[in-house]
Motif scaffolding. Structure first.
Motif, PDB file in Angstrom:
ATOM      1  N   MET A  63      -1.431 -10.603   4.235  1.00 44.47           N
ATOM      2  CA  MET A  63      -1.921  -9.298   4.311  1.00 44.47           C
ATOM      3  C   MET A  63      -0.879  -8.241   4.673  1.00 44.47           C
ATOM      4  SD  MET A  63      -5.751  -9.954   5.921  1.00 44.47           S
ATOM      5  CE  MET A  63      -6.748  -8.601   5.166  1.00 44.47           C
ATOM      6  N   VAL A  64      -0.953  -7.321   3.857  1.00 44.70           N
ATOM      7  CA  VAL A  64      -0.043  -6.106   4.379  1.00 44.70           C
ATOM      8  C   VAL A  64      -0.855  -4.640   4.509  1.00 44.70           C
ATOM      9  CG1 VAL A  64       1.640  -4.330   3.439  1.00 44.70           C
ATOM     10  CG2 VAL A  64       1.995  -6.764   3.374  1.00 44.70           C
ATOM     11  N   THR A  65      -0.769  -4.059   5.654  1.00 44.12           N
ATOM     12  CA  THR A  65      -1.756  -2.961   6.033  1.00 44.12           C
ATOM     13  C   THR A  65      -0.736  -1.753   6.168  1.00 44.12           C
ATOM     14  OG1 THR A  65      -3.139  -4.106   6.921  1.00 44.12           O
ATOM     15  CG2 THR A  65      -3.255  -1.631   7.316  1.00 44.12           C
ATOM     16  N   LEU A  66      -0.880  -0.666   5.339  1.00 43.90           N
ATOM     17  CA  LEU A  66      -0.183   0.619   5.230  1.00 43.90           C
ATOM     18  C   LEU A  66      -1.224   1.863   5.751  1.00 43.90           C
ATOM     19  CD1 LEU A  66       1.708   0.769   1.782  1.00 43.90           C
ATOM     20  CD2 LEU A  66       2.371  -0.374   4.038  1.00 43.90           C
ATOM     21  N   ASP A  93      -0.816   6.244  10.712  1.00 44.02           N
ATOM     22  CA  ASP A  93      -0.743   6.360  12.214  1.00 44.02           C
ATOM     23  C   ASP A  93       0.254   5.494  12.522  1.00 44.02           C
ATOM     24  OD1 ASP A  93      -1.922   3.691  11.831  1.00 44.02           O
ATOM     25  OD2 ASP A  93      -3.310   4.031  13.103  1.00 44.02           O
ATOM     26  N   GLN A  94       1.189   4.828  11.677  1.00 43.47           N
ATOM     27  CA  GLN A  94       2.374   4.094  12.154  1.00 43.47           C
ATOM     28  C   GLN A  94       3.671   4.666  11.833  1.00 43.47           C
ATOM     29  OE1 GLN A  94       2.064  -0.410  10.962  1.00 43.47           O
ATOM     30  NE2 GLN A  94       0.409   0.418   9.260  1.00 43.47           N
ATOM     31  N   ASN A  95       4.779   4.200  12.334  1.00 40.22           N
ATOM     32  CA  ASN A  95       5.974   4.801  12.539  1.00 40.22           C
ATOM     33  C   ASN A  95       6.317   5.512  11.019  1.00 40.22           C
ATOM     34  OD1 ASN A  95       8.784   5.478  12.394  1.00 40.22           O
ATOM     35  ND2 ASN A  95       9.212   3.271  13.315  1.00 40.22           N
ATOM     36  N   LYS A  96       6.852   6.830  10.943  1.00 34.81           N
ATOM     37  CA  LYS A  96       6.945   7.446   9.968  1.00 34.81           C
ATOM     38  C   LYS A  96       8.165   7.259   9.138  1.00 34.81           C
ATOM     39  CE  LYS A  96       4.381  11.898  11.090  1.00 34.81           C
ATOM     40  NZ  LYS A  96       4.848  13.152  11.203  1.00 34.81           N
ATOM     41  N   HIS A  97       9.114   6.497   9.821  1.00 34.38           N
ATOM     42  CA  HIS A  97      10.187   5.796   9.146  1.00 34.38           C
ATOM     43  C   HIS A  97      10.171   4.494   9.007  1.00 34.38           C
ATOM     44  CE1 HIS A  97      12.032   9.719   9.983  1.00 34.38           C
ATOM     45  NE2 HIS A  97      11.479   9.624  11.443  1.00 34.38           N
ATOM     46  N   GLY A  98       9.078   3.751   9.391  1.00 31.46           N
ATOM     47  CA  GLY A  98       8.952   2.215   9.024  1.00 31.46           C
ATOM     48  C   GLY A  98       8.286   1.847   7.548  1.00 31.46           C
ATOM     49  N   VAL A  99       8.400   0.544   7.152  1.00 27.63           N
ATOM     50  CA  VAL A  99       8.060   0.287   6.002  1.00 27.63           C
ATOM     51  C   VAL A  99       6.452   0.214   5.773  1.00 27.63           C
ATOM     52  CG1 VAL A  99       9.959  -1.222   5.725  1.00 27.63           C
ATOM     53  CG2 VAL A  99       7.815  -2.237   6.831  1.00 27.63           C
ATOM     54  N   TYR A 124       4.442   2.647   6.657  1.00 30.66           N
ATOM     55  CA  TYR A 124       3.862   4.141   6.613  1.00 30.66           C
ATOM     56  C   TYR A 124       3.539   4.439   5.006  1.00 30.66           C
ATOM     57  CZ  TYR A 124       3.778   9.016   7.381  1.00 30.66           C
ATOM     58  OH  TYR A 124       3.334  10.567   7.612  1.00 30.66           O
ATOM     59  N   PRO A 125       2.436   5.007   4.602  1.00 31.20           N
ATOM     60  CA  PRO A 125       1.891   4.866   3.040  1.00 31.20           C
ATOM     61  C   PRO A 125       2.598   6.156   2.498  1.00 31.20           C
ATOM     62  CG  PRO A 125       0.216   5.468   4.573  1.00 31.20           C
ATOM     63  CD  PRO A 125       1.328   5.180   5.703  1.00 31.20           C
ATOM     64  N   ASN A 126       3.764   6.284   2.333  1.00 28.84           N
ATOM     65  CA  ASN A 126       4.516   7.132   1.556  1.00 28.84           C
ATOM     66  C   ASN A 126       4.322   6.562   0.250  1.00 28.84           C
ATOM     67  OD1 ASN A 126       6.714   5.578   1.526  1.00 28.84           O
ATOM     68  ND2 ASN A 126       7.757   6.610   3.361  1.00 28.84           N
ATOM     69  N   GLY A 127       5.141   7.479  -0.826  1.00 28.35           N
ATOM     70  CA  GLY A 127       4.762   6.724  -2.403  1.00 28.35           C
ATOM     71  C   GLY A 127       5.794   5.493  -2.477  1.00 28.35           C
ATOM     72  N   ARG A 128       6.940   5.600  -1.934  1.00 27.89           N
ATOM     73  CA  ARG A 128       7.972   4.354  -2.130  1.00 27.89           C
ATOM     74  C   ARG A 128       7.433   3.180  -1.602  1.00 27.89           C
ATOM     75  NH1 ARG A 128      13.870   4.392   0.541  1.00 27.89           N
ATOM     76  NH2 ARG A 128      14.606   2.358  -0.448  1.00 27.89           N
ATOM     77  N   ASN A 129       6.703   3.289  -0.079  1.00 22.85           N
ATOM     78  CA  ASN A 129       6.277   2.103   0.598  1.00 22.85           C
ATOM     79  C   ASN A 129       4.946   1.624  -0.083  1.00 22.85           C
ATOM     80  OD1 ASN A 129       8.245   2.186   2.472  1.00 22.85           O
ATOM     81  ND2 ASN A 129       7.188   3.078   3.997  1.00 22.85           N
ATOM     82  N   MET A 130       4.140   2.549  -0.907  1.00 20.84           N
ATOM     83  CA  MET A 130       3.013   2.191  -1.412  1.00 20.84           C
ATOM     84  C   MET A 130       3.516   1.469  -2.708  1.00 20.84           C
ATOM     85  SD  MET A 130       0.691   5.505  -1.088  1.00 20.84           S
ATOM     86  CE  MET A 130      -0.778   4.909  -2.248  1.00 20.84           C
ATOM     87  N   MET A 131       4.368   1.645  -3.616  1.00 20.64           N
ATOM     88  CA  MET A 131       4.802   1.176  -4.640  1.00 20.64           C
ATOM     89  C   MET A 131       5.618  -0.381  -4.168  1.00 20.64           C
ATOM     90  SD  MET A 131       3.733   2.822  -7.129  1.00 20.64           S
ATOM     91  CE  MET A 131       4.502   1.629  -8.516  1.00 20.64           C
ATOM     92  N   LYS A 132       6.223  -0.413  -3.009  1.00 19.85           N
ATOM     93  CA  LYS A 132       6.786  -1.476  -2.613  1.00 19.85           C
ATOM     94  C   LYS A 132       5.629  -2.475  -2.323  1.00 19.85           C
ATOM     95  CE  LYS A 132      11.391  -0.312  -0.741  1.00 19.85           C
ATOM     96  NZ  LYS A 132      11.930  -0.077   0.410  1.00 19.85           N
ATOM     97  N   GLY A 133       4.425  -1.990  -1.619  1.00 16.51           N
ATOM     98  CA  GLY A 133       3.367  -2.835  -1.231  1.00 16.51           C
ATOM     99  C   GLY A 133       2.955  -3.552  -2.570  1.00 16.51           C
ATOM    100  N   ILE A 134       2.609  -2.726  -3.569  1.00 14.99           N
ATOM    101  CA  ILE A 134       2.214  -3.098  -4.919  1.00 14.99           C
ATOM    102  C   ILE A 134       3.034  -4.183  -5.586  1.00 14.99           C
ATOM    103  CG2 ILE A 134       1.537  -2.479  -7.316  1.00 14.99           C
ATOM    104  CD1 ILE A 134       0.465   0.223  -6.005  1.00 14.99           C
ATOM    105  N   LYS A 135       4.239  -3.964  -5.494  1.00 15.67           N
ATOM    106  CA  LYS A 135       5.224  -4.910  -5.899  1.00 15.67           C
ATOM    107  C   LYS A 135       5.046  -6.410  -5.197  1.00 15.67           C
ATOM    108  CE  LYS A 135      10.171  -6.108  -6.948  1.00 15.67           C
ATOM    109  NZ  LYS A 135      11.524  -5.292  -6.868  1.00 15.67           N
TER     110      LYS A 135
END
Length: 290
Positions: free
Chosen positions: A45-48, A51-57, A59-70
């Motif tokens: 499981m991956v949770t975005l 409230d997590q580190n803004k510079h971490g993987v 954090y639910p910015n668009g780039r990380n969300m698409m990485k999560g989907i991949k």
């Protein structure tokens, strides 16, 4: 051996003019539900959440969300079961294809949307659904907007559907609210909680409503209708199921249950699943009886 994987995304947009309160609670509640009641392994499981580190993987910015989907769909194979839960804002952007009556595509909204844009329904279908093997099950819970899928269960303007199974699901929530009223003195807090359960049941039904405002002639006797996209989604033959909290012309909302802020759709979905644990039709959503 078939795998089960889950991607959970909750965005409160804390510190912005668009702040919500219940989205992070939603994904924590969903995570507990999947692990404790359906045997998901935390390592799968991956949770975005924002409230997590803004510079971490995570954090639910668009780039990380698409990485999560991949990550969710990569190397999928027959028998796998994939689960996506998103709780956050939904939006709309102009439809470049001209196949939506509203002239807009639905979106989900990353935390950095003001600088890097939103993720639209066409993009989400191509990233989530198109890569799937036809024998992989994808279940999506959106406490917000939606992915483009070729078929929908449509309802009338009151949120009523003709499929009896859906009516029974909502009835369980109404029953819970009735028990709450009967079991306690009618304090303002308990009365409000009962009202919210009733609203949750109605919102659950509205998750099946017409996302294209189609005419009644576009549905069959059970309320099943086909969406009409330029893309040949119906020919892909994928096994993807989505529960959405609102139509194109609606917005999902936060609510408060037992003093905790949650998304109305996410809460209604979990309450409905827990009302009849072990039901075969529910187990299939979580990869237990594919």
């Amino acid at each position: 051996m078939p795998r089960r994987k889950a991607l959970l995304i909750g965005i409160n947009y804390t510190g912005t003019d668009h702040a919500l309160q219940g989205c992070i609670n939603d994904v924590h509640n969903m995570r507990d539900f999947l692990v404790q009641e359906h045997g998901y392994h935390p390592a799968d499981m991956v949770t975005l959440t924002d409230d997590q580190n803004k510079h971490g993987v995570f954090y639910p910015n668009g780039r990380n969300m698409m990485k999560g989907i991949k990550w969710l769909v990569e190397e999928n194979s027959p028998g796998d079961s994939l689960f996506l839960h998103y709780s956050g804002h939904g939006g709309q952007v102009p439809d470049p294809d001209g196949d939506r009556e509203s002239s807009f595509d639905d979106t989900i909204v990353p935390v950095d949307f003001e600088t890097n844009g939103q993720l639209d329904s066409d993009m989400l279908h191509r990233a989530l659904v198109s890569p799937l093997d036809p024998q992989v099950r994808l279940t999506v819970i959106f406490d917000g907007s939606a992915i483009e899928l070729p078929y929908v269960f449509r309802a009338d303007e009151h949120g009523n559907v003709t499929l009896m199974d859906n009516v029974k699901e909502a009835a369980s929530l109404y029953q819970s609210a009735q028990h709450l009223v009967r079991g306690f003195a009618l304090t303002p807090a308990k009365l409000q909680e009962a009202k919210e359960l009733f609203a949750g049941a109605q919102n659950f039904l509205k998750g099946f409503q017409n996302r294209g405002r189609a005419k009644a002639a576009d549905v069959d006797a059970e309320g099943l209708g086909e969406e009409h996209f330029i893309e040949p989604w119906a020919k892909e033959g994928k096994d993807a199921w989505m529960f959405s909290g609102c139509r194109d012309d609606q917005t999902s909302a936060d609510t408060s249950i037992s003093g905790a802020h949650v998304g109305a759709m996410s809460n209604a979905f979990l309450a409905t699943m827990r009302a009849s644990p072990g039901a075969t039709k529910h187990s299939k959503l979580f990869g237990e009886e594919l």
